[in-house]
Motif scaffolding. Structure first.
Motif, short mmCIF file in Angstrom:
data_model
loop_
_atom_site.label_atom_id
_atom_site.label_comp_id
_atom_site.label_asym_id
_atom_site.label_seq_id
_atom_site.Cartn_x
_atom_site.Cartn_y
_atom_site.Cartn_z
N LEU A 120 -17.87 2.54 3.25
CA LEU A 120 -16.58 2.11 3.62
C LEU A 120 -16.23 1.08 4.69
O LEU A 120 -16.80 1.30 5.66
N LEU A 121 -15.56 0.20 4.38
CA LEU A 121 -15.39 -0.88 5.35
C LEU A 121 -13.64 -0.76 5.59
O LEU A 121 -12.99 -0.70 4.76
N SER A 122 -13.63 -0.35 7.07
CA SER A 122 -12.23 -0.20 7.52
C SER A 122 -11.92 -1.29 8.42
O SER A 122 -12.35 -1.56 9.78
N LEU A 123 -10.65 -1.88 8.36
CA LEU A 123 -10.34 -2.98 9.01
C LEU A 123 -8.73 -2.66 9.69
O LEU A 123 -7.93 -2.14 8.89
N LEU A 124 -8.56 -3.21 10.76
CA LEU A 124 -7.18 -3.01 11.33
C LEU A 124 -6.87 -4.61 11.74
O LEU A 124 -7.58 -4.91 12.72
N VAL A 125 -5.98 -5.00 11.31
CA VAL A 125 -5.54 -6.65 11.54
C VAL A 125 -4.15 -6.50 11.94
O VAL A 125 -3.28 -5.48 11.41
N ARG A 126 -3.95 -7.74 12.50
CA ARG A 126 -2.39 -8.11 12.64
C ARG A 126 -1.75 -8.39 11.33
O ARG A 126 -2.27 -9.24 10.62
N ASN A 127 -0.55 -7.95 11.00
CA ASN A 127 0.13 -8.31 9.77
C ASN A 127 0.74 -9.74 9.88
O ASN A 127 1.73 -9.76 10.41
N GLY A 128 0.18 -10.48 9.04
CA GLY A 128 0.82 -11.85 8.99
C GLY A 128 1.91 -12.12 8.22
O GLY A 128 2.55 -12.98 8.39
N ASP A 129 2.18 -11.21 7.62
CA ASP A 129 3.48 -10.93 6.54
C ASP A 129 4.76 -10.53 7.27
O ASP A 129 5.82 -10.61 6.77
N ALA A 130 4.56 -10.12 8.66
CA ALA A 130 5.42 -9.54 9.57
C ALA A 130 5.67 -10.07 10.82
O ALA A 130 6.15 -9.20 11.77
N ARG A 215 2.60 4.84 4.94
CA ARG A 215 2.05 5.07 3.64
C ARG A 215 3.25 4.77 2.33
O ARG A 215 2.91 5.03 1.31
N THR A 216 4.30 4.31 2.94
CA THR A 216 5.36 4.46 1.93
C THR A 216 5.95 2.93 1.89
O THR A 216 6.25 2.15 3.09
N ASP A 217 6.31 2.26 0.84
CA ASP A 217 6.81 1.03 0.54
C ASP A 217 8.31 1.29 0.67
O ASP A 217 8.90 2.15 0.20
N PRO A 218 9.08 0.41 1.15
CA PRO A 218 8.76 -0.96 1.57
C PRO A 218 8.33 -0.95 3.03
O PRO A 218 7.87 -2.24 3.70
N TYR A 219 8.35 0.04 4.00
CA TYR A 219 7.94 0.11 5.29
C TYR A 219 6.88 -0.35 5.82
O TYR A 219 6.62 -1.11 6.70
N ARG A 220 5.65 0.02 4.84
CA ARG A 220 4.45 -0.20 5.44
C ARG A 220 4.14 -1.75 5.48
O ARG A 220 3.51 -2.37 6.12
N GLY A 221 4.86 -2.38 4.40
CA GLY A 221 4.72 -4.13 4.30
C GLY A 221 5.20 -4.77 5.72
O GLY A 221 4.88 -5.94 5.72
N VAL A 222 6.13 -3.95 6.48
CA VAL A 222 6.62 -4.88 7.60
C VAL A 222 6.01 -4.29 9.17
O VAL A 222 6.46 -4.44 10.08
N ALA A 223 4.95 -3.35 8.80
CA ALA A 223 4.38 -2.87 10.07
C ALA A 223 3.58 -4.07 10.91
O ALA A 223 3.06 -5.00 10.34
N ALA A 224 3.52 -3.71 12.24
CA ALA A 224 2.86 -4.68 12.98
C ALA A 224 1.28 -4.80 12.54
O ALA A 224 0.84 -6.08 12.78
N LEU A 225 0.73 -3.86 12.26
CA LEU A 225 -0.72 -3.95 12.05
C LEU A 225 -0.86 -3.26 10.82
O LEU A 225 -0.13 -2.66 9.92
N LEU A 226 -1.88 -3.73 9.94
CA LEU A 226 -2.31 -3.34 8.69
C LEU A 226 -3.73 -2.62 8.77
O LEU A 226 -4.63 -3.15 9.35
#
Length: 233
Positions: A120-130, A215-226
């Motif tokens: 398992l590769l686990s990444l925590l990144v800043r969400n460039g789409d938000a 875990r829920t669309d559309p909320y997770r898509g505008v999170a600060a981090l992914l």
């Protein structure tokens, strides 16, 4: 995010299995220590000498059994091939690191090589789409408008860093042989909370809301981090 990581581990490995974990850019070792306390064998890799010192002090205060399960290596995430053999780990964490890396592709390819098959590769990144969300919520309309067409931003430490878009990372993970299996949003509603803010009385409800939104669309898509989880083929 810890719950999300635990969920991915539990869904992939038998209960009680002691995993080999590599935490790249472990910082002060919070996540690494948590996993060592859970019984896993953890290696923390960190290049910042101050953070290494903090992590070593924290580890020195743990019981002997935990100290034996965790080791700290001072080094750069790009140099995993220098320190470790390919396939040496079941889980590789790279949390809060990619924003400081100009071109993450080579780093991620090296991390994928560290994984055993099925790892398992686990990444925590800043969400460039938000990136426009935080300045927009603060009412900084000029900065919000500028954030739509860039991957660059200034973090709370005052450093100029970069964000990643989920679509691009999905392609990268597929290319390096660790295709995306699951993704979550992190800090959907709490990104504007001040650093060091007091824990609210309804903290458990707040966490439940964040967990559900992540875990829920559309909320997770505008999170600060992914939080993205790839699995080595």
């Amino acid at each position: 995010m810890a719950r999300q990581l635990d969920e991915q581990i539990a869904g992939r490995y038998p209960v009680g299995q002691r995993l080999r974990v590599l935490d790249v850019g472990m910082g002060q070792g919070t996540q690494a220590l948590r996993l060592a306390r859970a019984g896993h064998r953890v290696t923390g890799l960190e290049q910042d000498a101050t953070m290494v010192a903090v992590a070593r002090k924290a580890l020195s205060e743990e019981p002997e059994g935990i100290r034996r399960r965790m080791r700290i290596v001072e080094g750069d995430g790009h140099d995993t091939g220098v320190h470790f053999l390919p396939g040496s780990f079941d889980v590789v964490l790279c949390h809060g690191v990619l924003m400081y890396v100009e071109d993450p592709g080579s780093l991620l390819a090296g991390l994928a090589r560290m994984l055993a098959p099925g790892g398992l590769l686990s990444l925590l990144v800043r969400n460039g789409d938000a990136l426009a969300m935080r300045p927009g919520l603060y009412g900084d309309w000029t900065q919000a408008l500028a954030s739509f067409d860039t991957a660059a931003y200034r973090n709370r430490l005052g450093l100029d860093v970069r964000a990643d878009r989920r679509e691009a990372l999905t392609s990268t993970l597929a290319r390096i042989g660790a295709p995306l299996q699951a993704w979550y949003g992190v800090r959907v509603f709490t990104d504007t909370a001040a650093d060091g803010a007091a824990v609210p009385d309804d903290a458990e409800t707040l966490l439940a809301v964040e967990e559900r939104a992540g875990r829920t669309d559309p909320y997770r898509g505008v999170a600060a981090l992914l939080h993205l989880c790839g699995v080595r083929g």
